[in-house]
Design an enzyme around this catalytic site. Structure first.
Site, PDB file in Angstrom:
ATOM      1  N   TYR A  69       5.921   7.409  17.687  1.00 46.45           N
ATOM      2  CA  TYR A  69       6.146   7.430  16.294  1.00 46.45           C
ATOM      3  C   TYR A  69       7.433   8.455  16.050  1.00 46.45           C
ATOM      4  O   TYR A  69       8.317   7.865  15.326  1.00 46.45           O
ATOM      5  CB  TYR A  69       4.907   7.965  15.366  1.00 46.45           C
ATOM      6  CG  TYR A  69       5.142   8.153  14.218  1.00 46.45           C
ATOM      7  CD1 TYR A  69       5.063   7.111  13.340  1.00 46.45           C
ATOM      8  CD2 TYR A  69       5.376   9.421  13.426  1.00 46.45           C
ATOM      9  CE1 TYR A  69       5.398   6.986  12.035  1.00 46.45           C
ATOM     10  CE2 TYR A  69       5.445   9.585  12.071  1.00 46.45           C
ATOM     11  CZ  TYR A  69       5.620   8.206  11.166  1.00 46.45           C
ATOM     12  OH  TYR A  69       5.802   8.503  10.078  1.00 46.45           O
ATOM     13  N   SER A  76       0.844  -1.238   0.069  1.00 43.49           N
ATOM     14  CA  SER A  76       0.026   0.086   0.090  1.00 43.49           C
ATOM     15  C   SER A  76       0.938   1.419  -0.094  1.00 43.49           C
ATOM     16  O   SER A  76       2.086   1.255   0.285  1.00 43.49           O
ATOM     17  CB  SER A  76      -0.996   0.210   1.324  1.00 43.49           C
ATOM     18  OG  SER A  76      -0.361   0.227   2.469  1.00 43.49           O
TER      19      SER A  76
HETATM   20  N1  LIG Z   1       2.166   9.104   4.883  1.00 42.28           N
HETATM   21  C1  LIG Z   1       2.890   9.903   5.460  1.00 42.28           C
HETATM   22  O1  LIG Z   1       2.496  11.263   5.422  1.00 42.28           O
HETATM   23  C2  LIG Z   1       4.397   9.634   5.885  1.00 42.28           C
HETATM   24  C3  LIG Z   1       4.985  10.552   6.114  1.00 42.28           C
HETATM   25  C4  LIG Z   1       6.604  10.489   6.698  1.00 42.28           C
HETATM   26  C5  LIG Z   1       7.074   9.273   6.646  1.00 42.28           C
HETATM   27  N2  LIG Z   1       6.261   8.101   6.286  1.00 42.28           N
HETATM   28  C6  LIG Z   1       6.616   6.761   6.372  1.00 42.28           C
HETATM   29  O2  LIG Z   1       6.736   6.344   5.016  1.00 42.28           O
HETATM   30  C7  LIG Z   1       6.427   4.953   5.007  1.00 42.28           C
HETATM   31  C8  LIG Z   1       5.071   4.157   4.440  1.00 42.28           C
HETATM   32  O3  LIG Z   1       3.985   4.815   4.923  1.00 42.28           O
HETATM   33  P1  LIG Z   1       2.627   4.947   4.163  1.00 42.28           P
HETATM   34  O4  LIG Z   1       2.334   6.326   4.345  1.00 42.28           O
HETATM   35  O5  LIG Z   1       2.827   4.648   2.734  1.00 42.28           O
HETATM   36  O6  LIG Z   1       1.715   4.200   4.843  1.00 42.28           O
HETATM   37  P2  LIG Z   1       0.725   2.949   4.504  1.00 42.28           P
HETATM   38  O7  LIG Z   1       0.014   3.066   3.481  1.00 42.28           O
HETATM   39  O8  LIG Z   1       0.024   2.816   5.968  1.00 42.28           O
HETATM   40  O9  LIG Z   1       1.889   1.831   4.352  1.00 42.28           O
HETATM   41  C9  LIG Z   1       2.391   1.161   5.534  1.00 42.28           C
HETATM   42  C10 LIG Z   1       2.847  -0.303   4.925  1.00 42.28           C
HETATM   43  O10 LIG Z   1       3.396  -0.794   6.134  1.00 42.28           O
HETATM   44  C11 LIG Z   1       2.845  -2.036   6.441  1.00 42.28           C
HETATM   45  N3  LIG Z   1       3.096  -2.804   7.738  1.00 42.28           N
HETATM   46  C12 LIG Z   1       2.666  -2.203   8.940  1.00 42.28           C
HETATM   47  N4  LIG Z   1       2.945  -2.837   9.805  1.00 42.28           N
HETATM   48  C13 LIG Z   1       3.652  -4.090   9.413  1.00 42.28           C
HETATM   49  C14 LIG Z   1       4.338  -5.266   9.878  1.00 42.28           C
HETATM   50  N5  LIG Z   1       4.185  -5.618  11.081  1.00 42.28           N
HETATM   51  N6  LIG Z   1       4.723  -6.059   9.285  1.00 42.28           N
HETATM   52  C15 LIG Z   1       4.807  -5.810   7.675  1.00 42.28           C
HETATM   53  N7  LIG Z   1       4.133  -4.756   7.114  1.00 42.28           N
HETATM   54  C16 LIG Z   1       3.751  -3.897   7.918  1.00 42.28           C
HETATM   55  C17 LIG Z   1       1.250  -1.939   5.949  1.00 42.28           C
HETATM   56  O11 LIG Z   1       0.716  -3.353   5.750  1.00 42.28           O
HETATM   57  P3  LIG Z   1      -0.747  -3.506   6.141  1.00 42.28           P
HETATM   58  O12 LIG Z   1      -1.493  -2.883   4.880  1.00 42.28           O
HETATM   59  O13 LIG Z   1      -0.873  -4.885   6.206  1.00 42.28           O
HETATM   60  O14 LIG Z   1      -1.167  -2.831   7.329  1.00 42.28           O
HETATM   61  C18 LIG Z   1       1.371  -0.947   4.763  1.00 42.28           C
HETATM   62  O15 LIG Z   1       1.767  -1.985   3.676  1.00 42.28           O
HETATM   63  C19 LIG Z   1       6.228   4.457   6.739  1.00 42.28           C
HETATM   64  O16 LIG Z   1       7.572   3.960   6.924  1.00 42.28           O
HETATM   65  C20 LIG Z   1       5.768   5.951   7.358  1.00 42.28           C
HETATM   66  O17 LIG Z   1       6.242   6.132   8.415  1.00 42.28           O
HETATM   67  C21 LIG Z   1       4.920   8.299   5.761  1.00 42.28           C
END
Ligand SMILES: NC(=O)c1ccc[n+]([C@@H]2O[C@H](COP(=O)([O-])OP(=O)(O)OC[C@H]3O[C@@H](n4cnc5c(N)ncnc54)[C@H](OP(=O)(O)O)[C@@H]3O)[C@@H](O)[C@H]2O)c1
Length: 310
Positions: A192, A44
């Site tokens: 976080y 995702s």
């Molecule tokens: N979105 C933002 O604004 C933002 C800002 C700064 C940094 N980030 C960082 O960017 C990265 C990607 O985030 P995103 O925004 O794309 O969020 P996201 O759509 O929620 O994606 C997070 C992914 O991590 C997986 N995940 C969570 N727990 C897990 C586990 N125990 N084992 C394996 N996979 C796991 C989720 O799987 P499930 O689908 O099964 O839950 C999902 O595929 C993260 O590290 C986040 O901290 C995001």
């Protein structure tokens, strides 16, 4: 009249800024044929868009996910949008260290090489515990990836030049690490921030210990992204965030650009250990550049995941 002009000017600057934000992209068009990329949480958000972008460049892409249904659905989309069949899914739950070890064993048996490891999976600000009793944010965002990277490090070295890109967040700056309480699990947002600060120290120490060995490491803030991270929260919060995200956050494709940039660009080859945002090097607060803290966290993490005692 003056008020009307002010409102108009604000609206125009808002949309120009929004448009500019959408324009950031990785301009390096390097192909990745013959290379293998592993992306955690590739089902995702930023991870899925990164998988599509790298599969489009010809890489063999492995997405490591905890939910088989979501992973299969994402696989179909990644294959469809990248026109590549060289994409596969392997099971990995970063909240369970045994799962991380089993994943690595099976990955090393099946795959010949690992050119780019993308530590993308992440839990947002939630108060929960992993199967091993670590706070969810620290356990998944830092410790799970710490064990994963260390176990795959020999393979990364054999495939050199190789890269490790770890997703962090600019919110790292709101907290410092407390070595008396690394497993801090009190205020969700702060858990976080600490885990994302740990991602930065991890990258710096990884860069130090792999210096001269053909492995380079980068920490990436993807920007604030319109991904599905709000699914972990209440309906009310989700509705509120929909509006905020629409106004101020960038689409996932844009969020993936700096990750892709660090994964492929020659410009970053000499900048191992660096922090990147908007497809360029970013500036860290001085406390986040403390190599002593980075080393201390590395040693503490080795003890917590029992590295070497597997
Ligand atoms: N979105 C933002 O604004 C933002 C800002 C700064 C940094 N980030 C960082 O960017 C990265 C990607 O985030 P995103 O925004 O794309 O969020 P996201 O759509 O929620 O994606 C997070 C992914 O991590 C997986 N995940 C969570 N727990 C897990 C586990 N125990 N084992 C394996 N996979 C796991 C989720 O799987 P499930 O689908 O099964 O839950 C999902 O595929 C993260 O590290 C986040 O901290 C995001």
């Amino acid at each position: 009249m003056y008020i009307l002009y002010t409102i108009l000017a604000s609206l125009v600057s808002f949309f120009v800024l929004k448009w500019l934000k959408k324009r950031r992209c990785c301009t390096d068009l390097k192909r990745l044929d013959g290379k293998t990329v592993l992306i955690t949480g590739g089902n995702s958000g930023v991870g899925k868009e990164t998988a599509i972008a790298l599969a489009l460049r010809g890489a063999r892409v492995v997405i490591a996910c905890r939910d088989a249904c979501k992973a299969e659905k994402a696989l179909r989309e990644i294959k469809f949008r990248s026109h590549s069949l060289n994409v596969l899914y392997m099971e990995l739950d970063l909240a369970n260290l045994r799962s991380v070890r089993e994943f690595c064993k099976s990955f090393l048996q099946k795959e010949k090489r690992l050119d780019i490891l993308i530590n993308n999976a992440g839990m947002p600000s939630v108060l929960d515990w992993t199967d091993d009793g670590f706070s969810m944010c620290f356990g998944v965002n830092h410790l799970g990836h710490f064990l994963l990277t260390n176990t795959l490090l020999p393979c990364l070295k054999e495939s050199a030049p190789s890269r490790v890109v770890t997703l962090t967040c600019s919110n790292y700056k709101y907290q410092k690490l407390d070595f008396q309480d690394l497993n801090y699990n009190l205020l969700p947002f702060f858990t976080y921030c600490r885990s994302k600060l740990a991602n930065i120290y991890f990258t710096q120490e990884l860069a130090r210990i792999t210096e001269g060995k053909g492995v380079t490491a980068y920490a990436v803030h993807p920007g604030f992204v319109q991904s599905g991270w709000t699914r972990h929260y209440s309906v009310l919060f989700r509705m509120l965030m929909q509006v905020v995200m629409w106004m101020f956050f960038v689409p996932c494709e844009v969020g993936a650009q700096t990750v892709v940039y660090c994964a492929v660009s020659d410009e970053v080859a000499r900048l191992s250990g660096g922090y990147f945002s908007d497809c360029r090097p970013g500036t860290l607060r001085p406390f986040a550049r403390d190599s002593g803290v980075a080393k201390k966290l590395w040693e503490a993490s080795e003890r917590l995941v029992k590295l070497g005692g597997q």
